[in-house]
Design a protein around this motif. Structure first.
Motif, PDB file in Angstrom:
ATOM      1  N   ASP A 163       0.831  -1.208   0.000  1.00 19.37           N
ATOM      2  CA  ASP A 163       0.000   0.000   0.000  1.00 19.37           C
ATOM      3  C   ASP A 163       0.864   1.258   0.000  1.00 19.37           C
ATOM      4  OD1 ASP A 163      -2.253  -1.563   0.051  1.00 19.37           O
ATOM      5  OD2 ASP A 163      -2.638  -1.324   2.205  1.00 19.37           O
ATOM      6  N   PHE A 164       1.914   1.261   0.815  1.00 19.94           N
ATOM      7  CA  PHE A 164       2.807   2.418   0.846  1.00 19.94           C
ATOM      8  C   PHE A 164       3.494   2.600  -0.502  1.00 19.94           C
ATOM      9  CE2 PHE A 164       3.668   2.135   5.733  1.00 19.94           C
ATOM     10  CZ  PHE A 164       2.394   2.629   5.981  1.00 19.94           C
ATOM     11  N   ALA A 165       3.971   1.477  -1.086  1.00 19.80           N
ATOM     12  CA  ALA A 165       4.663   1.564  -2.370  1.00 19.80           C
ATOM     13  C   ALA A 165       3.731   2.102  -3.462  1.00 19.80           C
ATOM     14  CB  ALA A 165       5.210   0.196  -2.766  1.00 19.80           C
ATOM     15  N   GLU A 166       2.477   1.648  -3.460  1.00 15.54           N
ATOM     16  CA  GLU A 166       1.521   2.139  -4.458  1.00 15.54           C
ATOM     17  C   GLU A 166       1.279   3.634  -4.282  1.00 15.54           C
ATOM     18  OE1 GLU A 166      -3.033   1.231  -6.089  1.00 15.54           O
ATOM     19  OE2 GLU A 166      -2.223   0.106  -4.381  1.00 15.54           O
ATOM     20  N   ALA A 167       1.140   4.066  -3.025  1.00 18.12           N
ATOM     21  CA  ALA A 167       0.929   5.493  -2.772  1.00 18.12           C
ATOM     22  C   ALA A 167       2.130   6.314  -3.227  1.00 18.12           C
ATOM     23  CB  ALA A 167       0.659   5.724  -1.289  1.00 18.12           C
ATOM     24  N   GLN A 168       3.316   5.720  -3.177  1.00 20.51           N
ATOM     25  CA  GLN A 168       4.526   6.446  -3.565  1.00 20.51           C
ATOM     26  C   GLN A 168       4.855   6.281  -5.051  1.00 20.51           C
ATOM     27  OE1 GLN A 168       6.799   5.261   0.455  1.00 20.51           O
ATOM     28  NE2 GLN A 168       7.873   6.827  -0.699  1.00 20.51           N
ATOM     29  N   GLY A 169       4.083   5.463  -5.753  1.00 20.18           N
ATOM     30  CA  GLY A 169       4.294   5.306  -7.189  1.00 20.18           C
ATOM     31  C   GLY A 169       5.401   4.351  -7.556  1.00 20.18           C
ATOM     32  N   PHE A 170       5.763   3.421  -6.647  1.00 19.56           N
ATOM     33  CA  PHE A 170       6.846   2.472  -6.895  1.00 19.56           C
ATOM     34  C   PHE A 170       6.276   1.144  -7.377  1.00 19.56           C
ATOM     35  CE2 PHE A 170       9.065   4.763  -3.180  1.00 19.56           C
ATOM     36  CZ  PHE A 170       9.424   5.809  -4.026  1.00 19.56           C
ATOM     37  N   GLU A 171       6.942   0.566  -8.332  1.00 19.43           N
ATOM     38  CA  GLU A 171       6.505  -0.715  -8.889  1.00 19.43           C
ATOM     39  C   GLU A 171       7.391  -1.828  -8.348  1.00 19.43           C
ATOM     40  OE1 GLU A 171       5.412  -2.777 -13.205  1.00 19.43           O
ATOM     41  OE2 GLU A 171       6.203  -0.722 -13.112  1.00 19.43           O
ATOM     42  N   ILE A 172       6.795  -2.724  -7.577  1.00 17.80           N
ATOM     43  CA  ILE A 172       7.508  -3.872  -7.039  1.00 17.80           C
ATOM     44  C   ILE A 172       7.404  -5.022  -8.033  1.00 17.80           C
ATOM     45  CG2 ILE A 172       7.551  -5.589  -5.175  1.00 17.80           C
ATOM     46  CD1 ILE A 172       6.458  -3.466  -3.293  1.00 17.80           C
ATOM     47  N   ASP A 173       8.555  -5.601  -8.365  1.00 16.02           N
ATOM     48  CA  ASP A 173       8.574  -6.711  -9.308  1.00 16.02           C
ATOM     49  C   ASP A 173       8.212  -8.031  -8.635  1.00 16.02           C
ATOM     50  OD1 ASP A 173       8.873  -7.118 -12.046  1.00 16.02           O
ATOM     51  OD2 ASP A 173      10.847  -8.029 -11.805  1.00 16.02           O
ATOM     52  N   GLY A 174       8.330  -8.096  -7.308  1.00 12.55           N
ATOM     53  CA  GLY A 174       7.968  -9.305  -6.590  1.00 12.55           C
ATOM     54  C   GLY A 174       8.519  -9.304  -5.184  1.00 12.55           C
ATOM     55  N   ILE A 175       7.864 -10.046  -4.277  1.00 10.88           N
ATOM     56  CA  ILE A 175       8.345 -10.264  -2.912  1.00 10.88           C
ATOM     57  C   ILE A 175       8.450 -11.766  -2.695  1.00 10.88           C
ATOM     58  CG2 ILE A 175       7.822 -10.042  -0.447  1.00 10.88           C
ATOM     59  CD1 ILE A 175       6.488  -7.437  -0.950  1.00 10.88           C
ATOM     60  N   THR A 176       9.589 -12.212  -2.194  1.00  7.45           N
ATOM     61  CA  THR A 176       9.785 -13.632  -1.920  1.00  7.45           C
ATOM     62  C   THR A 176      10.358 -13.818  -0.523  1.00  7.45           C
ATOM     63  OG1 THR A 176      12.011 -13.590  -2.896  1.00  7.45           O
ATOM     64  CG2 THR A 176      10.204 -14.243  -4.343  1.00  7.45           C
ATOM     65  N   GLN A 177      10.124 -15.010   0.027  1.00 13.05           N
ATOM     66  CA  GLN A 177      10.764 -15.411   1.269  1.00 13.05           C
ATOM     67  C   GLN A 177      12.176 -15.882   0.946  1.00 13.05           C
ATOM     68  OE1 GLN A 177       9.958 -15.597   4.546  1.00 13.05           O
ATOM     69  NE2 GLN A 177      11.778 -16.737   5.140  1.00 13.05           N
ATOM     70  N   GLU A 178      13.162 -15.381   1.695  1.00  6.88           N
ATOM     71  CA  GLU A 178      14.541 -15.832   1.525  1.00  6.88           C
ATOM     72  C   GLU A 178      14.858 -16.918   2.560  1.00  6.88           C
ATOM     73  OE1 GLU A 178      17.280 -15.250  -0.527  1.00  6.88           O
ATOM     74  OE2 GLU A 178      15.746 -14.482  -1.873  1.00  6.88           O
ATOM     75  N   GLY A 179      16.127 -17.317   2.629  1.00  8.22           N
ATOM     76  CA  GLY A 179      16.495 -18.466   3.437  1.00  8.22           C
ATOM     77  C   GLY A 179      16.560 -18.220   4.924  1.00  8.22           C
ATOM     78  N   GLY A 180      16.658 -16.965   5.361  1.00  6.51           N
ATOM     79  CA  GLY A 180      16.764 -16.669   6.773  1.00  6.51           C
ATOM     80  C   GLY A 180      15.411 -16.594   7.459  1.00  6.51           C
ATOM     81  N   ALA A 181      15.413 -16.704   8.774  1.00  3.67           N
ATOM     82  CA  ALA A 181      14.179 -16.619   9.553  1.00  3.67           C
ATOM     83  C   ALA A 181      13.656 -15.189   9.531  1.00  3.67           C
ATOM     84  CB  ALA A 181      14.434 -17.072  10.982  1.00  3.67           C
ATOM     85  N   GLY A 182      12.519 -14.990   8.898  1.00  6.54           N
ATOM     86  CA  GLY A 182      11.966 -13.645   8.770  1.00  6.54           C
ATOM     87  C   GLY A 182      12.619 -12.810   7.700  1.00  6.54           C
ATOM     88  N   GLN A 183      13.322 -13.441   6.766  1.00  8.29           N
ATOM     89  CA  GLN A 183      14.053 -12.707   5.726  1.00  8.29           C
ATOM     90  C   GLN A 183      13.233 -12.664   4.439  1.00  8.29           C
ATOM     91  OE1 GLN A 183      17.685 -14.443   4.174  1.00  8.29           O
ATOM     92  NE2 GLN A 183      18.651 -12.430   4.006  1.00  8.29           N
ATOM     93  N   LEU A 184      13.075 -11.481   3.892  1.00  9.05           N
ATOM     94  CA  LEU A 184      12.321 -11.270   2.658  1.00  9.05           C
ATOM     95  C   LEU A 184      13.202 -10.585   1.622  1.00  9.05           C
ATOM     96  CD1 LEU A 184       8.978  -9.924   4.191  1.00  9.05           C
ATOM     97  CD2 LEU A 184       9.378 -12.215   3.276  1.00  9.05           C
ATOM     98  N   GLU A 185      12.782 -10.701   0.361  1.00  6.77           N
ATOM     99  CA  GLU A 185      13.465  -9.998  -0.733  1.00  6.77           C
ATOM    100  C   GLU A 185      12.428  -9.296  -1.585  1.00  6.77           C
ATOM    101  OE1 GLU A 185      16.804 -11.701  -3.204  1.00  6.77           O
ATOM    102  OE2 GLU A 185      15.266 -11.601  -4.768  1.00  6.77           O
ATOM    103  N   ILE A 186      12.718  -8.057  -1.918  1.00  6.25           N
ATOM    104  CA  ILE A 186      11.891  -7.272  -2.838  1.00  6.25           C
ATOM    105  C   ILE A 186      12.734  -6.948  -4.066  1.00  6.25           C
ATOM    106  CG2 ILE A 186      10.733  -5.060  -3.220  1.00  6.25           C
ATOM    107  CD1 ILE A 186       9.883  -5.056  -0.344  1.00  6.25           C
TER     108      ILE A 186
END
Length: 452
Positions: free
Chosen positions: A191-214
């Protein structure tokens, strides 16, 4: 609306949607990448062409101390002139009122860019490409951890509590169930990214506990660095709404993978729009191998910029999803330099060495600078690596002190990034390292107190 608000970027205009703008945050990235600046009423911002901040903001260490980098005239905190780049105007959607953020560029009194302002450093490198008839293109990947609130520096960092009521689990790379655990935080990030006009190509879970990648879509290096700069703040604010912290430390949790800012590069011919890494028949060009050769030759000198803190070097651990050398390979995630699968038009080179803790302007600038030197010097890449690169020798300095020693000798890299930037950066980073060396760690107290 007043005249200046009518010319805002589309996303900013949609965010306001005829609402009364209350405040504008006038910001600039300092050496670590922290947003510095001031908030002003919207009515005042519309009347000002610039504002002032002291140049000392670029001499500050991450702890708030100062490196002795002021130059011959001494520490007089001379005012800089900060002018807005209105193309960067974007929402601050987490605030209680209607607020915009605008990134500013720093100039001296004669109108010359401040040479050690990080955004100016990146602009300098991009301009060098353009003078050769090239347009550099980058795509950053942002890795980070969502962790439990931690108010005690002596306490180990722990994964956040997920939606299920259980702590985030490790070793769950690409798991959609793991991503769902953070659903409310991710919803706010979107929601924040949309309000700021940013295009996210994807969000994935990475190998660490609680680790994400955008992943962000590819584009102009300065624009993408702006987005990473904005995103770090956006993600932190989204996490705080849900009683957790977002951290971009390179290695926040022992025995877990670290967080990188992988940087994908390609270079276009300005006249034709063609990717210079691919020939007319789609094959790999000399420029492709020269760019990789530049990374292999000059990245050791740039590690101090890509890995700027003591903690950064904890990420470079064999078999822990981070490179330990400068081997390059096709579709090989164990190498420091990777060529992803792609068609000729999208052929690109991925630098996997940069940590997420680096200043995005400086990290992208340093990586592009190494590739530029390879193109200009016509450095030829070594043979591509086959197999597991973790079995090879280490090519990366093991601590920030060693990395700064190499950086200080790298006059060719200094010429691209700017000699004055190199001088200030080294002084500030050595000051940070000296501060760190004054701290006695729990390991030292545990193992040395009664045993030596």
């Amino acid at each position: 609306m007043s005249d200046w608000t009518e010319n805002l970027p589309e996303a900013a205009r949609e965010f306001l949607n005829d609402r009364r703008l209350d405040e504008v945050e006038c910001i600039i990235a300092d050496m670590p990448g922290i947003a510095r600046g001031k908030a002003v009423p919207a009515s005042k911002f519309g009347k000002q062409e610039y504002f002032h901040l002291p140049d000392s903001i670029f001499y500050q260490t991450i702890t708030g101390e100062w490196g002795d980098a002021a130059g011959d005239e001494g520490f007089i905190e001379r005012d800089m002139i900060l002018r807005p780049d209105m193309s960067t105007a974007t929402a601050a959607p987490w605030t209680g009122d209607w607020t915009l953020q605008v990134i500013h560029d720093a100039y001296d009194r004669k109108g010359k860019p401040i040479p050690y302002a990080p955004r100016n450093v990146l602009s300098r490198v991009v301009d060098l490409y353009r003078k050769q008839g090239w347009e550099p293109v980058v795509a950053p990947e942002m890795e980070f951890f969502l962790v439990a609130r931690n108010l005690d520096p002596a306490k180990n960092i722990e994964p956040m509590m997920g939606r299920s009521g259980r702590p985030a689990a490790a070793r769950q790379a690409y798991s959609m169930t793991a991503v769902d655990e953070f659903g409310p935080v991710i919803d706010d990030i979107y929601d924040f990214a949309e309000a700021q006009g940013f295009e996210i190509d994807g969000i994935t879970q990475e190998g660490g506990a609680g680790q994400l990648e955008i992943n962000l879509r590819h584009g102009d290096p300065v624009k993408l660095a702006d987005e990473v700069f904005f995103f770090k703040r956006l993600i932190r604010e989204a996490a705080l709404r849900h009683n957790c912290f977002a951290t971009f430390m390179a290695k926040p949790i022992a025995d877990e993978p670290g967080s990188a800012m992988h940087i994908h590069h390609s270079v276009l011919d300005i006249d034709t729009g063609q990717n210079i890494f691919s020939g007319p028949a789609g094959g790999e060009t000399d420029a492709f191998f020269h760019f990789i050769g530049g990374l292999q030759t000059h990245l050791p000198s740039a590690i101090a910029v890509l890995a700027p803190y003591v903690n950064s070097y904890r990420r470079y651990v064999r078999d822990h999803a981070a490179p330990i050398n400068l081997a390059w390979g096709r579709d090989n995630r164990t190498t420091g330099i990777r060529v992803p699968l792609s068609g000729p038009a999208a052929r690109r080179v991925e630098n996997r060495l940069a940590g997420m803790d680096c200043n995005p302007y400086l990290g992208i600038a340093a990586s592009l600078a190494c590739g530029y030197l390879g193109l200009m010097e016509e450095k030829r890449a070594g043979p591509s690596f086959k197999g597991d690169a973790y079995e090879g020798d280490e090519d990366i300095p093991r601590d920030i002190g060693a990395a700064l020693d190499i950086f200080d000798e790298a006059t060719k890299l200094h010429d691209i990034l700017g000699p004055e930037f190199a001088r200030v950066y080294s002084i500030v980073k050595r000051s940070e390292y000296e501060e760190f060396l004054q701290v006695i760690s729990p390991w030292e107290r545990e193992h040395l107190l009664l045993n030596v």
